[in-house]
Write an enzyme that holds these catalytic residues in place. Structure first.
Site, PDB file in Angstrom:
ATOM      1  CG  ASP A  51      -0.356  -0.063   2.523  1.00 33.50           C
ATOM      2  OD1 ASP A  51       0.892  -0.168   2.599  1.00 33.50           O
ATOM      3  OD2 ASP A  51      -1.089  -0.008   3.533  1.00 33.50           O
ATOM      4  CB  SER A  52       4.578   1.745  -0.091  1.00 28.37           C
ATOM      5  OG  SER A  52       4.833   0.571  -0.841  1.00 28.37           O
ATOM      6  CG  ASP A  90       0.342  -4.130   1.973  1.00 28.86           C
ATOM      7  OD1 ASP A  90       0.480  -5.093   2.751  1.00 28.86           O
ATOM      8  OD2 ASP A  90       1.186  -3.212   1.856  1.00 28.86           O
ATOM      9  CE  LYS A 120       3.146  -6.064   3.770  1.00 28.46           C
ATOM     10  NZ  LYS A 120       2.723  -4.861   4.521  1.00 28.46           N
ATOM     11  CD  GLU A 122       0.391  -1.359   8.130  1.00 18.76           C
ATOM     12  OE1 GLU A 122       0.040  -0.581   9.037  1.00 18.76           O
ATOM     13  OE2 GLU A 122       0.908  -0.976   7.066  1.00 18.76           O
ATOM     14  CD  GLU A 189       7.763  -0.218   7.629  1.00 19.90           C
ATOM     15  OE1 GLU A 189       6.774  -0.888   7.313  1.00 19.90           O
ATOM     16  OE2 GLU A 189       8.017   0.900   7.154  1.00 19.90           O
TER      17      GLU A 189
HETATM   18  O1  KIV Z   1       3.601  -1.153   1.608  1.00 18.20           O
HETATM   19  C1  KIV Z   1       4.786  -1.511   1.653  1.00 18.20           C
HETATM   20  O2  KIV Z   1       5.604  -1.213   0.771  1.00 18.20           O
HETATM   21  C2  KIV Z   1       5.228  -2.305   2.800  1.00 18.20           C
HETATM   22  C3  KIV Z   1       6.688  -2.551   2.942  1.00 18.20           C
HETATM   23  C4  KIV Z   1       7.348  -1.340   3.455  1.00 18.20           C
HETATM   24  C5  KIV Z   1       6.970  -3.733   3.759  1.00 18.20           C
HETATM   25  O3  KIV Z   1       4.420  -2.709   3.570  1.00 18.20           O
END
Ligand code: KIV
Length: 271
Positions: A51-52, A90, A120, A122, A189
């Protein structure tokens, strides 16, 4: 005649075998078809549609604004390009924390519409109901602890997490809960290297770090950071392997000059 590519797809099972034999796992983000194809062909083990994308692709300040539909768009584009790597997508902010049924339907949409291999999310104890519900549908889940960018407004900064004993203990407890629930791996992280090593030693599932030191089972970076496309972001954990920003600006500058000077297109470059 059909041509079959001889590739052995990376599975969650292969990742746990890698941990067992001490082979480090390489993981990188990708958000689009062209980049994912290059990253996969280079041989990375896991591709994270992170989600980055909210920051890197859309220019938002945080990961919070990205939507499930947008993550599905990025996920689909990446999956189309990938032959070998395990693809993780994510779950974006607000699509799994509320209740476990909502989490399940978000995860099912990702799996159905992108054809990714896993999701994934959090958090630890707070989201364990959602983790279990998603796993109950046979969807592999990767956890994410330590610095959790979706909780930025709770913590207020992106500084190193779990430096204090109480937070480190909670992190270890959360990691154990995620393992017991059935997660196939966990991302840690921006935490002290010593804690990262301890968690990796205590868990049977692979622990993949970003700013969590060298004692974990693998490493993940954002591809735009590694390639030097993003310029402002320079945390200590980041190793830049290229200065692509300079190369891109140089190439674009040359193109502009060639257009202005009428050097481009030349006779061979037209019909
Ligand atoms: O969204 C992302 O890029 C991440 C990484 C920093 C692990 O969760």
């Amino acid at each position: 005649m059909s041509i079959h590519k001889e590739v052995r797809k990376v599975t969650t099972h292969r990742l746990s075998e890698m941990k067992l034999r001490g082979e480090k796992i390489s993981m990188l983000t990708s958000y689009d078809y062209s980049m994912a194809q290059l990253v996969d062909e280079a041989g990375v083990d896991v591709i994270l549609v992170g989600d980055s994308a909210s920051n890197v692709m859309a220019g938002n300040q945080t990961t919070l604004p990205i939507t499930l539909d947008q993550m599905i768009y990025h996920g689909k584009s990446v999956v189309r390009a990938v032959d070998r790597a395990l693809v993780v997508v994510d779950l974006p902010f607000g699509t799994y924390q509320g209740n476990s049924m909502e989490a399940l339907s978000s995860a099912i949409r990702i799996m159905k519409e992108t054809a990714a291999d896993s999701v994934k999310l959090e958090g630890g104890e707070e989201v364990i109901g959602s983790v279990k519900r998603i796993l109950s549908a046979g969807i592999p889940v990767m956890g994410h602890l330590g610095l959790m960018p979706q909780s930025i407004h709770k913590f207020g900064t992106y500084t190193v997490r779990a430096k204090e004993e109480a937070e480190a203990e909670k992190l270890l407890n959360d990691a154990r809960l995620l393992e017991e629930a059935g997660c196939f791996a966990i991302v840690l992280e921006k935490i002290p290297a010593e804690l990262g090593k301890m968690v990796a030693e205590k868990l049977r599932i692979p622990v993949i770090g970003i700013g969590a030191g060298g004692g974990v089972d693998g490493q993940v970076l954002v591809i735009h950071d590694l390639l030097g496309i993003t310029q402002q972001f320079s945390p200590r954990f980041l190793r830049r392997y290229h200065n692509l920003a300079a190369e891109i600006k140089g190439a674009v500058g040359n193109y502009i000059n060639d257009v202005k000077s009428m050097d481009f297109p030349n006779e061979k470059e037209q019909y």
